[in-house]
Design an enzyme around this catalytic site. Structure first.
Site, PDB file in Angstrom:
ATOM      1  N   GLU A 161       0.811  -1.002  14.111  1.00 49.49           N
ATOM      2  CA  GLU A 161      -0.057  -0.186  13.250  1.00 49.49           C
ATOM      3  C   GLU A 161      -1.441  -0.130  13.874  1.00 49.49           C
ATOM      4  O   GLU A 161      -1.996  -1.166  14.263  1.00 49.49           O
ATOM      5  CB  GLU A 161      -0.195  -0.774  11.840  1.00 49.49           C
ATOM      6  CG  GLU A 161       1.025  -0.590  10.975  1.00 49.49           C
ATOM      7  CD  GLU A 161       0.814  -1.051   9.521  1.00 49.49           C
ATOM      8  OE1 GLU A 161      -0.346  -1.088   9.056  1.00 49.49           O
ATOM      9  OE2 GLU A 161       1.827  -1.365   8.876  1.00 49.49           O
ATOM     10  N   GLU A 211       3.275  -7.936   7.540  1.00 49.10           N
ATOM     11  CA  GLU A 211       2.015  -8.587   7.217  1.00 49.10           C
ATOM     12  C   GLU A 211       2.104  -9.711   6.195  1.00 49.10           C
ATOM     13  O   GLU A 211       1.357  -9.745   5.217  1.00 49.10           O
ATOM     14  CB  GLU A 211       0.976  -7.537   6.767  1.00 49.10           C
ATOM     15  CG  GLU A 211       0.701  -6.514   7.854  1.00 49.10           C
ATOM     16  CD  GLU A 211      -0.547  -5.668   7.589  1.00 49.10           C
ATOM     17  OE1 GLU A 211      -1.075  -5.707   6.474  1.00 49.10           O
ATOM     18  OE2 GLU A 211      -0.990  -4.986   8.528  1.00 49.10           O
ATOM     19  N   LYS A 217      -3.967   8.053   6.329  1.00 51.53           N
ATOM     20  CA  LYS A 217      -3.991   7.714   7.747  1.00 51.53           C
ATOM     21  C   LYS A 217      -2.938   8.497   8.518  1.00 51.53           C
ATOM     22  O   LYS A 217      -2.704   8.238   9.701  1.00 51.53           O
ATOM     23  CB  LYS A 217      -3.798   6.205   7.940  1.00 51.53           C
ATOM     24  CG  LYS A 217      -4.986   5.391   7.420  1.00 51.53           C
ATOM     25  CD  LYS A 217      -5.024   3.995   7.987  1.00 51.53           C
ATOM     26  CE  LYS A 217      -6.187   3.194   7.421  1.00 51.53           C
ATOM     27  NZ  LYS A 217      -5.941   2.717   6.041  1.00 51.53           N
ATOM     28  N   TRP A 230      -0.321   4.251  12.695  1.00 49.92           N
ATOM     29  CA  TRP A 230      -0.182   4.257  11.240  1.00 49.92           C
ATOM     30  C   TRP A 230      -0.925   5.476  10.728  1.00 49.92           C
ATOM     31  O   TRP A 230      -2.126   5.526  10.911  1.00 49.92           O
ATOM     32  CB  TRP A 230      -0.763   2.970  10.630  1.00 49.92           C
ATOM     33  CG  TRP A 230      -0.414   2.877   9.179  1.00 49.92           C
ATOM     34  CD1 TRP A 230      -1.222   3.130   8.103  1.00 49.92           C
ATOM     35  CD2 TRP A 230       0.872   2.526   8.641  1.00 49.92           C
ATOM     36  NE1 TRP A 230      -0.532   2.960   6.934  1.00 49.92           N
ATOM     37  CE2 TRP A 230       0.756   2.592   7.233  1.00 49.92           C
ATOM     38  CE3 TRP A 230       2.105   2.183   9.217  1.00 49.92           C
ATOM     39  CZ2 TRP A 230       1.841   2.315   6.383  1.00 49.92           C
ATOM     40  CZ3 TRP A 230       3.179   1.913   8.369  1.00 49.92           C
ATOM     41  CH2 TRP A 230       3.032   1.968   6.978  1.00 49.92           C
ATOM     42  N   ASN A 244      -0.374  -5.386  13.785  1.00 52.46           N
ATOM     43  CA  ASN A 244      -1.043  -4.308  13.025  1.00 52.46           C
ATOM     44  C   ASN A 244      -2.540  -4.582  13.109  1.00 52.46           C
ATOM     45  O   ASN A 244      -2.994  -5.630  12.641  1.00 52.46           O
ATOM     46  CB  ASN A 244      -0.625  -4.332  11.551  1.00 52.46           C
ATOM     47  CG  ASN A 244       0.868  -4.069  11.353  1.00 52.46           C
ATOM     48  OD1 ASN A 244       1.578  -3.739  12.290  1.00 52.46           O
ATOM     49  ND2 ASN A 244       1.330  -4.205  10.115  1.00 52.46           N
ATOM     50  N   ASP A 293       0.810  -1.208   0.000  1.00 55.15           N
ATOM     51  CA  ASP A 293       0.000   0.000   0.000  1.00 55.15           C
ATOM     52  C   ASP A 293       0.854   1.273   0.000  1.00 55.15           C
ATOM     53  O   ASP A 293       0.688   2.142   0.840  1.00 55.15           O
ATOM     54  CB  ASP A 293      -0.910  -0.048   1.241  1.00 55.15           C
ATOM     55  CG  ASP A 293      -1.894   1.115   1.303  1.00 55.15           C
ATOM     56  OD1 ASP A 293      -2.403   1.521   0.246  1.00 55.15           O
ATOM     57  OD2 ASP A 293      -2.149   1.602   2.425  1.00 55.15           O
TER      58      ASP A 293
END
Ligand code: GCB
Length: 602
Positions: free
Chosen positions: A511, A420, A575, A556, A473, A169
């Site tokens: 996160e 992740e 964010k 985050w 996260n 992302d």
């Protein structure tokens, strides 16, 4: 065997360096099968010029450049200083995202895959001191399922053009986003230095290991110099331990750095000198506590990105200093280099500023299901077609390079080897077990972790026991229970309690956050508004304060940042607690109140 990442160039009594940043001529390869060899001649007059350091994508007002998939070339003329005739000299690129080639005149002299670590070409035999040469650097931005990070090249149905897609992302900025150097070392020189530190009562210990270039004498003298310039300890030999009496420790928020100066000496002559800024500190995990210098440390801060408008991932001193100022203002004592190694200048600055760093490899997006793949048959992440043995090989290399580059930084207290990954999918353990082992072999002194994805629970996750700290996260209230903090709160409590119960060790929320449009307000505190971000962070903090094992919180994200195009991203990911141009959103003030209070009251 040569060190993977050579020591950052330094100007000392024996070494020199010339910075090659500035405007370089710039051109794109026309396509994947382009057979032109632009490095074999000067680029034509009127060629584009591109600033270095900067990502090239947002510099030009041209979609063909922004969306280009494949090679681009940067070129300039360089003079080797006349005085270097007895030296050995190199061209060093701090990064080329993701695959770089250094050409000197017509010749390819170095090649490197991996977009966030440096590489260099020894040009001594190819250019005479006092002469100029044509320096061309090729950079390729392609990501495949066998690169780190992984990606995929798709073919546009109507246009036939190549389109880069990926599972992470943040925008795939490319080019020469860090400095380029020409530097010299003496023929007999120090090739690598590894230091690690320990404390024994009032005495600081620096364990060191020095590698010299072949044919160098191994007559090595060490001086440790304090911040006042006084020599506080000396030693000799290529490895050993130096002791500093009444040591001043490197502390979070109160950095203290000794210069660990290594010298190759020949009789009374100093042949080569190199200094490593060394903070003496210890890092240890004791039950659920993360100890720095024997004291529990609670991480406050952010996951960040190297990202600004126009320059993309281009390293910029003004933004670096300003970002650290903002972190100080808000009471952040730490950050994670999400999701790749940052410029070496940032690591040096963190050492000097006393900011604590969780240092991450570029292994992000090892998770096919996160793509939101629809249909019944979700492709398997850990498989031949997706993340396979070759990806794992590239991942190993990324770990080796990160540790080789950043091992001497006092600020780095933990390695994060992935963000992740699909850690609850079958195959994750087979993939990660050797990587965790490798990381520990390369650096037995620091704890290791990875950032665990929501959905890979303490029960379903297959790899967490291979690591030392539970870095989670989580987006309760955003990606699940969207906008409903009453539902989100108990879900978060349950999640954290289950991790606490399963592992008696520190938990860091690496996160948490909400997409927030600066300037959007909502009296009801609905999602996307500044109020929602504030409320959501407050809810998380309320929960964190009830969990004994909580050892830190990284929101985050530090600032809004650019992503690939998509229906869930408006001009990127918002964010940030700060906007992309570094203005605080409302939530920043609440964070400041919480964090500055924590830091002062311990
Ligand atoms: C995540 C990723 C991060 C994303 C973030 C988000 O879990 O680690 O790279 O930007 O979520 O905002 O969706």
């Amino acid at each position: 065997e040569q060190p993977l990442i050579k020591l950052k160039p330094q100007r000392t009594s024996s070494r020199d360096l010339v910075n090659l940043d500035g405007l370089w001529k710039f051109t794109l390869a026309s396509g994947a099968n382009d057979t032109a060899q632009p490095w074999t001649a000067p680029f034509p007059r009127g060629a584009l010029e591109c600033p270095v350091p900067a990502s090239y994508n947002d510099i030009f007002v041209d979609r063909d450049i922004r969306d280009h998939v494949g090679w681009v070339y940067y070129q300039r003329e360089v003079f080797v200083p006349k005085g270097w005739s007895k030296e050995q000299y190199f061209v060093r690129a701090e990064s080329a995202t993701h695959h770089g080639r250094i050409y000197v005149n017509d010749r390819l002299l170095a090649e490197h895959v991996g977009g966030y670590t440096s590489f260099e070409a020894d040009i001594t035999e190819f250019v005479t001191a006092g002469e100029k040469f044509r320096l061309t650097i090729g950079v390729n931005n392609e990501l495949t399922h066998e690169t780190i990070p992984p990606g995929k090249i798709e073919i546009g149905e109507s246009t036939g053009k190549r389109i880069q897609t990926y599972n992470h992302d943040f925008y795939n900025y490319a080019g020469l986003s860090r400095s380029i150097w020409l530097y010299s070392v003496p023929r007999q020189h120090i090739e690598d230095i590894t230091v690690s530190t320990d404390v024994d009562g009032e005495t600081g210990l620096i364990n060191y290991n020095i590698k010299v270039a072949k044919n160098s004498t191994e007559n090595i003298k060490i001086s440790v110099i304090d911040e006042e310039g006084a020599v506080v300890a000396t030693a000799s030999g290529a490895q050993g331990t130096v002791k500093i009496n009444s040591v001043k420790l490197w502390q979070p928020g109160a950095a203290y750095l000794y210069q660990f100066q290594a010298n190759i000496v020949d009789g009374r002559k100093v042949v080569d000198t190199y200094s490593v800024a060394t903070g003496v500190r210890t890092v240890k995990i004791d039950g659920s506590k993360f100890l720095i210098n024997g004291k529990p440390f609670y991480f406050t801060g952010f996951g960040r990105h190297e990202d600004t408008s126009v320059r993309g991932k281009g390293h910029d001193q003004a933004y670096m200093v300003h970002d650290f100022q903002l972190m100080d203002w808000i009471g952040a004592n730490s950050f994670r280099t999400s999701h790749y190694p940052y410029a070496e200048e940032v690591m040096d600055f963190a050492d000097r500023q006393g900011i604590v760093v969780i240092d991450e490899t570029p292994a992000v997006g090892l998770n096919i299901a996160l793509l939101g793949v629809s249909g019944t048959e979700v492709p398997k992440t850990w498989s031949e077609e997706n993340i396979n043995n070759n990806t794992q090989k590239a991942h190993k290399q990324a770990i080796r390079e990160l540790i080789s580059r950043d091992k001497n930084h006092a600020s780095v207290v933990m390695w994060s080897i992935a963000n992740e990954p699909a850690s609850a999918e079958e195959g994750a353990r087979e993939y990660f077990e050797p990587l965790a082992k490798l990381t520990r072999e390369l650096d037995p002194t620091r704890p290791i972790t990875f950032a665990n994805v929501g959905g890979a629970t303490s029960e379903s996750d297959l790899i967490s026991d291979l690591f030392d700290v539970s870095c989670l996260n989580r987006y309760f209230g955003w990606y699940s229970e969207t906008g409903d903090l009453e539902e989100a709160e108990p879900a978060l409590v349950k999640e954290l309690q289950s991790w606490e119960k399963k592992f008696n060790r520190p938990i860091i929320m690496t996160e948490y956050g909400a997409y927030t449009i600066a300037g959007l307000h909502s009296a009801l505190g609905l999602p996307w508004s500044e109020e929602f971000q504030e409320d959501m962070l407050a809810m998380y903090h309320r929960v964190f304060d009830t969990i004994e094992s909580m050892a830190g919180e990284h929101v985050w994200n530090f600032a809004d940042f650019q992503t690939s195009l998509g229906t869930k991203r408006v001009d990127g990911n918002k964010k940030g607690v700060f906007t992309r141009d570094r203005q605080p959103k409302m939530a920043a003030h609440g964070l400041k109140a919480r964090w500055t209070n924590m830091t002062t009251s311990g």
